[in-house]
Design an enzyme around this catalytic site. Structure first.
Site, PDB file in Angstrom:
ATOM      1  N   GLU A 259     -10.706   4.453   6.281  1.00  0.00           N
ATOM      2  CA  GLU A 259      -9.720   4.830   7.250  1.00  0.00           C
ATOM      3  C   GLU A 259     -10.297   5.571   8.305  1.00  0.00           C
ATOM      4  O   GLU A 259     -11.505   6.394   8.048  1.00  0.00           O
ATOM      5  CB  GLU A 259      -8.796   5.971   6.599  1.00  0.00           C
ATOM      6  CG  GLU A 259      -7.872   5.095   5.567  1.00  0.00           C
ATOM      7  CD  GLU A 259      -6.954   5.994   4.628  1.00  0.00           C
ATOM      8  OE1 GLU A 259      -5.816   5.407   4.271  1.00  0.00           O
ATOM      9  OE2 GLU A 259      -7.641   6.867   4.102  1.00  0.00           O
TER      10      GLU A 259
ATOM     11  N   GLU B 111      -6.235   0.963  -4.700  1.00  0.00           N
ATOM     12  CA  GLU B 111      -6.500   0.772  -3.371  1.00  0.00           C
ATOM     13  C   GLU B 111      -7.690   1.502  -3.154  1.00  0.00           C
ATOM     14  O   GLU B 111      -8.625   2.127  -3.900  1.00  0.00           O
ATOM     15  CB  GLU B 111      -5.415   1.606  -2.539  1.00  0.00           C
ATOM     16  CG  GLU B 111      -5.482   1.624  -1.118  1.00  0.00           C
ATOM     17  CD  GLU B 111      -4.470   2.350  -0.336  1.00  0.00           C
ATOM     18  OE1 GLU B 111      -3.020   2.144  -0.818  1.00  0.00           O
ATOM     19  OE2 GLU B 111      -4.869   3.019   0.365  1.00  0.00           O
TER      20      GLU B 111
END
Length: 299
Positions: free
Chosen positions: A122, A118
Site C-alpha cells: 500500500e 490478506e
C-alpha cells in the site's frame, strides 16, 4: 594553467564525492531478478473490474485508475491462486495525496468475509514536500476484521515513485512471503506456524480509495478533493503461480536461484540495506503492541 588545473581537480573531487553520496543512498544489487522469469499478462485476460468502472481507463496495456469525490476504483484477478509471483509497474501521483491509498494486494475477503487473509503493498498518500510511505502488511484468518492484528512494515523509498514506473511485487510460496521493489527484497515473512501464515487461495487486487481516517499520519491529514482526481497508473502486470485448481505437483516460482526458496547472500545484503536505510516502522519493534498476538516476532 595552475589555477585551471586546481579548478578541474576540485570539480573532479566534487563529482567523486557526489557519486559516492548517491551510491550510499541506493541499495546494492540483489544479483537476481525474479521478475525477469515471469512474462507480462494482458490486463483483459488476467483481470476484471471490481468497482468504479467509470474511474478506470486502459491505454494499450497501461491502466489508469482514479479517485474523486464520487468514487474510487479497483480491479481483481480472474483466477484465485494458492501461491505465485504477483507484480506490476506502478507510477504514483505527485503533490497533495493525503488520505489516499494506492494498492496492490492479495486477498480472499470476498470468499471469507469477516475471516479473511490478506497480503498488502500500500502506498500511503502524503502532503506537499513529503515522500510517500510504502506499507507492507500481512493479515491471517480475520486479523484484519474487527480486532485488527496488523503486521506492518513501512518504508520511505530511495527514489521518487511519482517520477517514473517502478516494479512492486509479492512472492508468496507455502514457505514464505517476500516483498520486492525493482527486484530488491525489502521484507521476508517466513512461515513459522500455520496460525500466522496465509495458506488459503487468494486473488490479486489493485485499487485506489479514500482512507482519510488513518492513511496519512494516523488520520491527521485527510483527502482534499480540491486536488482531485487522484490517479495511479499500472502496467507490466505479472501473475504467475499455482492457481486454486492446479495439481499438487505445481511448484511456485522462487525469489532466488534456489528452488527451495529463501534468498541468496547478495539478496540478504540488499534487503538489509533497505531495512537499515529506508524502513521507518517495524511492528515487531513496536513495544506498545501486544506481541502475544504476533508470536512470530519472538520465535
Amino acid at each position: 594553467m595552475g589555477n585551471s588545473l586546481i579548478s578541474l581537480l576540485s570539480i573532479f573531487h566534487l563529482l567523486v564525492l557526489w557519486g559516492s553520496s548517491v551510491n550510499a543512498y541506493w541499495p546494492p544489487s540483489p544479483g537476481y531478478w525474479p521478475s525477469s522469469k515471469v512474462g507480462s499478462l494482458n490486463f483483459y485476460k488476467g483481470f476484471r473490474n471490481l468497482w468504479g468502472p467509470q474511474h478506470q481507463r486502459m491505454d494499450q496495456n497501461a491502466l489508469t485508475i482514479w479517485l474523486d469525490r464520487t468514487s474510487g476504483s479497483g480491479f481483481k484477478s480472474v483466477k484465485p491462486f494458492r501461491s505465485g509471483y504477483f507484480g506490476a509497474n506502478i507510477k504514483l501521483q505527485p503533490g497533495y495525496t493525503a488520505g489516499v491509498i494506492t494498492s496492490l494486494y492479495l486477498s480472499n475477503n470476498e470468499a471469507h468475509p469477516g475471516f479473511h487473509d490478506e497480503v498488502d503493498i500500500e502506498f500511503l498518500g502524503t502532503t506537499f514536500g513529503k515522500p510517500y510511505t510504502l506499507q507492507t502488511n500481512v493479515y491471517i484468518r480475520g486479523s484484519g476484521d474487527g480486532k485488527i492484528i496488523g503486521r506492518e512494515m513501512k518504508f520511505r523509498l530511495w527514489f521518487d515513485p511519482t517520477k517514473d514506473f517502478h516494479h512492486y511485487a509479492i512472492l508468496w510460496s507455502p514457505r514464505e512471503i517476500i516483498f520486492l521493489v525493482d527486484d530488491i527484497p525489502i521484507r521476508r515473512y517466513p512461515k513459522k506456524s500455520a496460525s500466522t501464515f496465509p495458506l488459503r487461495p487468494m486473488w490479486l487486487y489493485g485499487s485506489i480509495w479514500d482512507a482519510s481516517s488513518w492513511a496519512t499520519e494516523d488520520g491527521k491529514y485527510k483527502a482534499d478533493y480540491k486536488y482531485q482526481p487522484f490517479t495511479a497508473k499500472y502496467t507490466n502486470f505479472k501473475a504467475l503461480g499455482c492457481t486454486a485448481y492446479s495439481s499438487a505437483r505445481c511448484y511456485p516460482l522462487s525469489a532466488s536461484p534456489y528452488r527451495s526458496g529463501g534468498l541468496t547472500r547478495q539478496q540478504h545484503q540488499a534487503m538489509r540495506w533497505v531495512q537499515t536505510h529506508s524502513m521507518v516502522y517495524n511492528y515487531c519493534k513496536d513495544y506498545k503492541r501486544d506481541h502475544s498476538l504476533t508470536p512470530e516476532c519472538w520465535r
